[in-house]
Enzyme design. Structure first.
Site, PDB file in Angstrom:
ATOM      1  CG  HIS A  40      -9.064  -3.483  -1.805  1.00 23.77           C
ATOM      2  ND1 HIS A  40      -8.391  -3.520  -3.004  1.00 23.77           N
ATOM      3  CD2 HIS A  40      -9.367  -2.175  -1.599  1.00 23.77           C
ATOM      4  CE1 HIS A  40      -8.274  -2.293  -3.497  1.00 23.77           C
ATOM      5  NE2 HIS A  40      -8.867  -1.455  -2.653  1.00 23.77           N
ATOM      6  CG  PHE A  41     -14.282  -8.404   0.494  1.00 29.25           C
ATOM      7  CD1 PHE A  41     -14.014  -7.336   1.345  1.00 29.25           C
ATOM      8  CD2 PHE A  41     -15.609  -8.681   0.200  1.00 29.25           C
ATOM      9  CE1 PHE A  41     -15.055  -6.563   1.896  1.00 29.25           C
ATOM     10  CE2 PHE A  41     -16.650  -7.923   0.746  1.00 29.25           C
ATOM     11  CZ  PHE A  41     -16.368  -6.861   1.594  1.00 29.25           C
ATOM     12  NE  ARG A  42      -6.598  -6.743   1.603  1.00 30.38           N
ATOM     13  CZ  ARG A  42      -6.112  -5.669   1.006  1.00 30.38           C
ATOM     14  NH1 ARG A  42      -5.860  -5.663  -0.291  1.00 30.38           N
ATOM     15  NH2 ARG A  42      -5.842  -4.578   1.697  1.00 30.38           N
TER      16      ARG A  42
ATOM     17  CG  HIS B 229      -9.263   6.073  -3.772  1.00 30.73           C
ATOM     18  ND1 HIS B 229      -8.499   6.464  -4.833  1.00 30.73           N
ATOM     19  CD2 HIS B 229      -9.006   4.756  -3.586  1.00 30.73           C
ATOM     20  CE1 HIS B 229      -7.808   5.425  -5.254  1.00 30.73           C
ATOM     21  NE2 HIS B 229      -8.103   4.381  -4.520  1.00 30.73           N
TER      22      HIS B 229
ATOM     23  CG  ASP C  11      -9.727   2.095  -0.885  1.00 29.96           C
ATOM     24  OD1 ASP C  11      -9.600   0.919  -1.281  1.00 29.96           O
ATOM     25  OD2 ASP C  11      -8.798   2.922  -0.906  1.00 29.96           O
TER      26      ASP C  11
ATOM     27  CG  HIS D 276      -3.220  -3.922   5.086  1.00 27.63           C
ATOM     28  ND1 HIS D 276      -2.741  -4.721   4.073  1.00 27.63           N
ATOM     29  CD2 HIS D 276      -3.602  -2.763   4.488  1.00 27.63           C
ATOM     30  CE1 HIS D 276      -2.820  -4.068   2.914  1.00 27.63           C
ATOM     31  NE2 HIS D 276      -3.343  -2.882   3.137  1.00 27.63           N
TER      32      HIS D 276
END
Ligand code: DOR
Length: 439
Positions: free
Chosen positions: A64-66, A235, A306, A310
């Site tokens: 997840h590179f946002r 996952h 994964d 944050h």
């Protein structure tokens, strides 16, 4: 005139036929030859891999590179920088950005940004919603789109789809690979008081318990059999799901994360607090053992990080206000190499899990093997190098790792993307020149 641009000499090549002591010639971004030693005069650039292992480039099939929308946590530039520092040459990125990646235009946006800023090669998932069936059906023609992602249970972001009729339509009519986050949303809602009344983060794995994962996975496997569509379940976190999935290899492939194989409850929640919080949760040792069993008996197909960054500020809000997820793209390979050195799996098997199988599963053209004509995406590792992992060396904007202070043996020491050296001994030495995956 030189025959090749680059020759990697003296290393052990991890080929599909096993390890061989040969030299690897690279030209125009491709593997141009696999040679017996002694051809140094044929290339202006020689990379000495003495005492090192030369792997097909590592593919992280879940990050997840946002970008767009959550760039304070990560972006494609910083995420891909963390990736190459950890030996990763290709990432497949998830759609729970803001706005979510649910149509061709949002994939195109990411692909264009990544062409400008990514150190590694890249593919992007399109997320399923209640209303975007047509987009999912035509995603197969969108450049850089690697698959469809369905969140059956809610996690970070707004993507969610668990309606069986809608799922059936997607399974029946979409040709791209489908990757699933499998937790039962209705059960999560029924049990949400466990989270809301929680005193600390240990409640997380009680709220999102074994049955919430297992019942969702059972439902999705039945649907896969009914519709004849292969699915990829991400996952996996429980031993019960692993045992179940072993009986459904005809319709399902399986992913585990290094953190579910490495961390456990309650110890790591005691140690890391909300920094151990992710979905599906880190669970007790019997589950971790069950995942290792699935890995050694062949039920597990791939390992994905994964990577879900944050900020520390967000994590420090305290449970249940802290977001779920932990970074991992920079540590995916090194943590697993340490497990290889500890005797938990063979290096050949790890290459399969981190390169060959993800390439096969997502039909990534010319990736996943050291073979003539394949892309010159190469990861060189030193199985004897020891290191203590620190927060400070993490290139992710989040700036922390659940493995801080962990001493490991085995490390990526060079990353070559499309024939260009990008990481050498922990330093970035190249430019962002990543390309989209092709299928
Ligand atoms: O813990 C998680 N964090 N699990 C997910 O499925 C999403 C991820 C995120 O994007 O933060």
């Amino acid at each position: 005139m030189s025959a090749f641009e680059t020759l990697i000499v003296n290393g052990t090549l991890m080929t599909p036929d096993g390890p061989v002591l040969k030299d690897l010639a690279l030209n125009h971004g491709k593997i141009a030859a696999i040679l017996d030693p002694g051809h140094e005069e044929f290339a202006p650039t020689i990379i000495d891999a003495k005492d090192l292992h030369v792997l097909p480039g590592i593919i992280d099939s879940q990050v997840h590179f946002r970008e767009p929308g959550l760039e304070h946590k990560e972006d494609l530039h910083t995420g891909s920088k963390a990736a190459v520092l950890g030996g990763v040459t290709t990432f497949l990125e998830m759609p729970n950005t803001n706005p979510p990646t649910v149509d061709a235009a949002s994939i195109e946006y990411k692909v264009n940004r990544a062409k400008e800023t990514s150190y590694t090669n890249f593919g992007f998932f399109m997320g399923a919603t209640e209303h975007n069936l047509e987009n999912l059906q035509s995603a197969v023609d969108v450049e850089g789109c690697c698959g469809i992602k369905i969140f059956l249970g809610s996690s970070t972001g707004s993507l969610l789809l668990y309606d069986k009729l809608k799922l059936t339509r997607i399974f029946e009519s979409c040709s791209l690979p489908i990757a699933l986050h499998s937790e039962n949303e209705l059960m999560l809602r029924e049990r949400v008081n466990i989270k809301n009344e929680a005193k600390d983060v240990h409640a997380h794995y009680h709220w999102r318990d074994v049955d919430t994962a297992l019942s969702s996975t059972q439902m999705i496997l039945d649907l896969a059999r009914e519709t004849g569509k292969r699915v990829h379940v991400l996952h996996i976190s429980t031993k019960e799901e692993m045992e179940l999935l072993a009986k459904y290899t005809d319709v399902a492939t399986v992913e585990v994360t290094p953190q579910h194989l490495t961390l456990s409850a309650p110890e790591d929640y005691d140690r890391l607090g909300t920094y151990a919080q992710m979905n599906p949760p880190i669970r007790t040792v019997d589950h971790r053992d069950g995942l290792w069993k699935g890995l050694s008996n062949g039920t597990v197909d791939v390992i994905g990080s994964d990577h879900a960054p944050h900020t520390k500020e967000e994590k420090d809000k305290g449970y249940p206000h802290s977001p779920s997820g932990m970074p991992g793209v920079q540590t995916i390979l090194n943590i697993m190499l340490d497990h290889v050195n500890a005797g938990k799996l063979k290096l050949e098997k790890l290459v399969d899990l981190l390169s060959q199988r993800p390439a096969e599963l997502y039909s990534l053209k010319n990736k996943g093997k050291l073979m003539l004509g394949y892309d010159a995406d190469i990861t060189i590792v030193d199985m004897n190098k020891t290191h203590e992992i620190s927060d400070g060396e993490q290139a992710s904007k989040s700036g922390w790792t659940p493995y801080r202070g962990r001493k490991i043996k085995g490390m990526a020491v060079m990353t070559i993307v499309g024939g260009n050296k990008v990481m050498d001994n922990g330093e970035i030495v190249g430019e962002p020149m990543g390309r989209p995956i092709y299928r």
